[in-house]
Design an enzyme around this catalytic site. Sequence first.
Site: not given
Ligand code: NAD
Length: 327
Positions: A68, A163
Amino acid sequence: MQKFFHNKIVLVTGAAGFVGSNLVDALLKTGADVIGVDNFITGRKTNLSHLLENEESAVDNFAFIETDAIQSPATYLDEEIKVDVIFHLASPASPPRYQKNPVETYLVNSLGTHHLLDYLKTSNPAARFVFASTSEVYGDPQVHPQTENYWGNVNPNGVRSCYDEGKRLGETICGVFNRDFGLDVRIARIFNTYGPRIDPADGRVIPNFIKQALSNEEMTVYGDGNQTRSYCFVDDLVTGLMKLASVDEAKGETINLGNADEYTINETAQLVKGLVSSKSEVVFKDLPGDDPTRRKPDISKAKRILDWKPKVSFKEGLKKTVVDFDI
Ligand code: NAD
Ligand code: UDP
């Protein structure tokens, strides 16, 4: 940029996620030693299976720790490891998934960010820290396109707040460690990103539309479909994140990363439908609470400081994404 990462020890939280796993692949190509951390709350093991599958195919310069990211790396990394760069990406990112996990979402973006920075403060204060923030910090924006100096229009107590406010507090914590403790912190405000490895089931608009169009099911537009989003292809975002970490002038900066081409959700549905020659009917469903009406990044700061701009058009990116869907 490539040279910067060579032989550096890079910690990526959220490594099994959509963006995280694409970033890990790009970092490994530079010769960086990458440590990926994930607890699979929204990520998928298959996103990393090509790196971990079995001992013969395992990649030497990649290690994965299932844990985590809310807790300090001091609890899961050996004391002798000195991390040079952290990308903190761990967080549920799709609205249905962060709304299902609200506590985990605000904690990983706030307490998780605090623990990572506090760890660097004692273990390697010269290290660089990149925080994956979001266009959601602008809420339902009253300034268009959104520039980094706009403070946003966010509901502090609504369905998206775990969020939005989690990310905003994460940014606050980054600012404190930068100003008060001199840490090298960089904030990426990421706008809607899509591409291979996005989870078809995570409920965001692009995977929903692709999945529905490919199976000729109803395509669900929420509200009247006149709200807008601007979509960035994941390879472009990954390059932007790596530039943000490696360019010296980006120290202490907050920078929008996204594609400035803006589409209504109705246009998005038609584009996806046309691309896969789908017979799907477009249907209209209730608009979820606090859904932002417009979103488009001003990316002039990224152009100026990082010499970065997206290269992949929406159509081209969608084609590359559709082939990744196993439907
Ligand atoms: P995603 O859900 O595919 O990936 C997030 C990853 O973080 C997952 O593998 C999840 O298991 C892991 N995770 C979450 N909480 C956790 C914890 N406490 N400990 C360990 N692992 C944990 O989402 P994504 O689209 O790949 O987003 C990645 C990052 O980019 C995030 O922080 C998200 O807020 C940010 N973001 C993404 C977008 C987008 O459009 N994809 C836009 C804005 C911001
Ligand atoms: N949306 C939609 N149909 C869907 C999923 C989402 O019309 O099946 C809309 C959603 O209401 C929002 C936009 O598409 O206006 C983008 O939603 P997404 O969940 O991808 O991310 P957001 O930008 O809202 O965080």
